[in-house]
Design an enzyme around this catalytic site. Structure first.
Site, mmCIF file in Angstrom:
data_model
loop_
_atom_site.group_PDB
_atom_site.id
_atom_site.type_symbol
_atom_site.label_atom_id
_atom_site.label_comp_id
_atom_site.label_asym_id
_atom_site.label_seq_id
_atom_site.Cartn_x
_atom_site.Cartn_y
_atom_site.Cartn_z
ATOM 1 N N HIS A 201 0.822 -1.208 0.000
ATOM 2 C CA HIS A 201 0.000 0.000 0.000
ATOM 3 C C HIS A 201 0.860 1.263 0.000
ATOM 4 O O HIS A 201 2.042 1.244 0.354
ATOM 5 C CB HIS A 201 -0.915 0.005 1.233
ATOM 6 C CG HIS A 201 -0.142 -0.009 2.523
ATOM 7 N ND1 HIS A 201 0.427 1.117 3.073
ATOM 8 C CD2 HIS A 201 0.165 -1.033 3.360
ATOM 9 C CE1 HIS A 201 1.050 0.797 4.192
ATOM 10 N NE2 HIS A 201 0.912 -0.500 4.393
ATOM 11 N N ARG A 253 -5.771 1.355 4.383
ATOM 12 C CA ARG A 253 -4.713 1.840 3.499
ATOM 13 C C ARG A 253 -4.575 0.970 2.255
ATOM 14 O O ARG A 253 -4.230 1.480 1.177
ATOM 15 C CB ARG A 253 -3.396 1.921 4.256
ATOM 16 C CG ARG A 253 -2.966 0.631 4.992
ATOM 17 C CD ARG A 253 -1.921 0.968 6.033
ATOM 18 N NE ARG A 253 -1.380 -0.155 6.780
ATOM 19 C CZ ARG A 253 -1.915 -0.621 7.902
ATOM 20 N NH1 ARG A 253 -3.037 -0.093 8.374
ATOM 21 N NH2 ARG A 253 -1.332 -1.614 8.554
ATOM 22 N N GLU A 277 -2.109 -7.222 7.616
ATOM 23 C CA GLU A 277 -0.783 -7.140 8.221
ATOM 24 C C GLU A 277 -0.748 -7.878 9.558
ATOM 25 O O GLU A 277 -1.801 -8.165 10.165
ATOM 26 C CB GLU A 277 -0.398 -5.658 8.411
ATOM 27 C CG GLU A 277 0.981 -5.411 9.018
ATOM 28 C CD GLU A 277 2.128 -6.006 8.208
ATOM 29 O OE1 GLU A 277 2.258 -7.246 8.216
ATOM 30 O OE2 GLU A 277 2.892 -5.230 7.591
#
Length: 397
Positions: A201, A253, A277
């Site tokens: 990102h 994001r 993540e």
């Protein structure tokens, strides 16, 4: 929906032919947990016979757990994988009945075969080694004495024996008039691979400050710089014209980055939870130096082992590896032969590259991955993977 089980199997012979044994383990594909193990000393036999016997034992162990399961067999024997996949014929008289026995355990449409590097087959390799060690002193392998799930594998056979095994496999392949030649330098076209273009990102406010920003924090949006990076990436990918689908992590994001690209390409964004993540626990929002100051012992432990989670209940890299591997396999099944953009984060991108290379966990700390960078991995139908790009930022300059 049928349950999926992973079978990893191996066999070895100290002499080829010589004292031989096999090992097999059944794994939960989501957690990596070992659900069943099997190993046996089989007397004097060749490497290939031992490998086939390990395959049969692994399939029978999976059948005992769930007769209706779908099974993914993973082995480091190219010969067994190619023959059981139907791409090579079987002429050796010792292997024909073993292959038939393996095919009888589950219906053919419920079993797939994948070649993996030896380094990824350590559990089964260790079990085979334990079985041969037991046979050496006149005993059989006992589950209670096994350390296969806890220790790295000592080779089940010597490097020389492995080389001889591969040479024998090549010789048999040439003699067998295979229905499709083996994959490799001289192989025919296996069809287009599934190619994952991996986009980290764009920047958030936390990115330039190098703060831990995982899935357990504030879920920041793209900064102005991050939005510019997303638009530049979208323009570059549109010019290339190869992307056929866009899949994103659920975090904001990534969704914003993915949407910028998808809008330019006229595609929809599909969300995949497994691409999120790492959860960095109590370290979320902190810099590395701040974590070092506040949690020095926890940080040292985390840097030293993929099984250690960050302070406060975060995710270990071992857990992330299992999650990312499950997401990878799901996406490979959905997008076979297609080029797909995966918009995700530092850890999942590095993890996909590490798994494709068969590299050790510590390699995660030896890769640089810039914001809005592109990497790419191609996955072939014979189970091999090829890293084609890493941390390309030329579209941002």
């Amino acid at each position: 929906m049928a349950r999926t089980l992973i079978v990893e199997a191996d066999g070895g012979s100290r002499g080829n032919p010589g004292p031989a044994g096999y090992g097999a383990v059944v794994l939960d594909p989501e957690t990596g947990e070992a659900l069943a193990e099997a190993a046996e000393f089989i007397g004097t036999a060749t490497n290939n016979v031992a490998e086939y016997k390990g395959l049969v034992a692994g399939l029978r162990a999976a059948h005992a757990l769930d007769p209706q399961a779908c099974v993914r067999v993973r082995m480091d024997s190219k010969l067994v994988v190619e023959q059981m996949s139907g791409r090579w014929q079987i002429k050796h008289p010792d292997m024909k009945p073993l292959a038939a026995e393996a095919r009888s355990v589950f219906p053919a449409d419920r079993v797939t075969y994948e070649w993996i590097p030896r380094a990824q087959n350590k559990h089964a390799d260790r079990l085979a080694n334990e079985a041969m060690d037991a046979g050496k002193i006149g005993k059989q392998w006992e589950p209670g004495n096994s350390t296969a799930a806890l220790t790295a594998a000592a080779p089940a056979r010597s490097a020389a024996a492995r080389a001889a095994d591969e040479a024998a496999a090549s010789a048999e392949a040439a003699d067998a008039a295979p229905s499709a030649p083996a994959a490799g330098w001289g192989a025919p076209d296996l069809g287009p691979p599934a190619t994952f273009v991996l986009l980290r990102h764009g920047e958030t406010a936390l990115t330039p400050e190098k703060r831990f920003s995982g899935s357990g924090g504030t879920d920041p949006e793209l900064s102005a710089a991050g939005r510019r990076q997303a638009e530049a990436t979208a323009a570059a990918l549109a010019a290339r014209g190869s992307i056929q689908a866009v899949v994103s992590s659920p975090l904001r994001r990534c969704r914003e980055t993915a949407q910028a690209v998808a809008a330019r390409l006229g595609l929809e964004v599909r969300i995949e939870e497994g691409l999120r993540e790492t959860d960095f626990g109590a370290w979320e929002g902190l810099t590395f130096a701040e974590v070092r100051e506040r949690f020095p012992e926890d940080l040292d432990a985390w840097l030293g082992s993929a099984r250690v989670a960050p302070t406060g209940g975060g995710e270990s890299f071992a857990s992330v590896a299992r999650r990312v591997a499950v997401a990878r396999d799901k996406l490979l099944a959905r997008y076979a032969g297609k080029t797909v953009l995966l918009v995700t984060h530092v850890t999942p991108v590095k993890m996909l590259v590490r798994l494709a290379l068969g590299a050790p966990p510590e390699s995660l700390f030896r890769m640089e991955l810039s914001a809005a960078s592109l990497s790419a991995v191609a996955y072939f139908s014979d189970g091999n993977a090829s890293v084609r790009l890493l941390n390309d930022t030329s579209h941002l300059r």
